[in-house]
Motif scaffolding. Structure first.
Motif, PDB file in Angstrom:
ATOM      1  N   VAL A 185      38.535  43.125  41.491  1.00  0.00           N
ATOM      2  CA  VAL A 185      38.817  42.232  40.389  1.00  0.00           C
ATOM      3  C   VAL A 185      39.382  40.954  40.998  1.00  0.00           C
ATOM      4  O   VAL A 185      40.234  41.011  41.895  1.00  0.00           O
ATOM      5  N   ASP A 186      38.903  39.813  40.524  1.00  0.00           N
ATOM      6  CA  ASP A 186      39.404  38.511  40.934  1.00  0.00           C
ATOM      7  C   ASP A 186      39.899  37.797  39.679  1.00  0.00           C
ATOM      8  O   ASP A 186      39.159  37.704  38.693  1.00  0.00           O
ATOM      9  N   PHE A 187      41.142  37.312  39.713  1.00  0.00           N
ATOM     10  CA  PHE A 187      41.688  36.663  38.519  1.00  0.00           C
ATOM     11  C   PHE A 187      42.634  35.537  38.897  1.00  0.00           C
ATOM     12  O   PHE A 187      43.159  35.494  40.015  1.00  0.00           O
ATOM     13  N   GLN A 188      42.824  34.617  37.954  1.00  0.00           N
ATOM     14  CA  GLN A 188      43.783  33.529  38.157  1.00  0.00           C
ATOM     15  C   GLN A 188      45.180  34.073  37.919  1.00  0.00           C
ATOM     16  O   GLN A 188      45.417  34.813  36.973  1.00  0.00           O
ATOM     17  N   SER A 189      46.085  33.687  38.801  1.00  0.00           N
ATOM     18  CA  SER A 189      47.463  34.163  38.663  1.00  0.00           C
ATOM     19  C   SER A 189      48.437  33.019  38.852  1.00  0.00           C
ATOM     20  O   SER A 189      48.051  31.931  39.211  1.00  0.00           O
TER      21      SER A 189
END
Length: 96
Positions: free
Chosen positions: A92-96
């Protein structure tokens, strides 16, 4: 910031094999400029549905994630992972 989380299930789920692969992943620390953060976690439950290793990495941008993905050291790690994985990894790749 982009957070990239990957889960790995290994063919050989012994403590020694899992630790050896964790060491390969940890070896990237400080060697890839765009890699701002790395954490390698080992599963403690060891259930049938568990994955053996979690890799958490952070990057300033999606472009930096792409640079990491093609970095020579990361390519070596991916080659190692192809040898030891039981199937495919999930991420999973997400903005943090």
């Amino acid at each position: 910031m982009i957070t990239h989380v990957v889960f790995f299930k290994l063919k050989d789920r012994s403590t020694e094999a899992v630790q050896a692969t964790a060491n390969v992943l940890t070896n990237m620390e400080g060697k890839i400029d765009v890699l701002k953060y790395i954490e390698v976690g080992l599963d403690v439950l060891h259930s049938e549905r568990s994955y053996d290793i979690a890799l958490i990495t952070k990057f300033d941008s999606l472009d930096d994630l792409k640079i990491y993905d093609n970095h020579p050291l990361h390519l070596e790690v991916k080659a190692h992972m192809k040898q030891v994985l039981d199937g495919t990894s999930v991420c999973v790749d997400f903005q943090s």
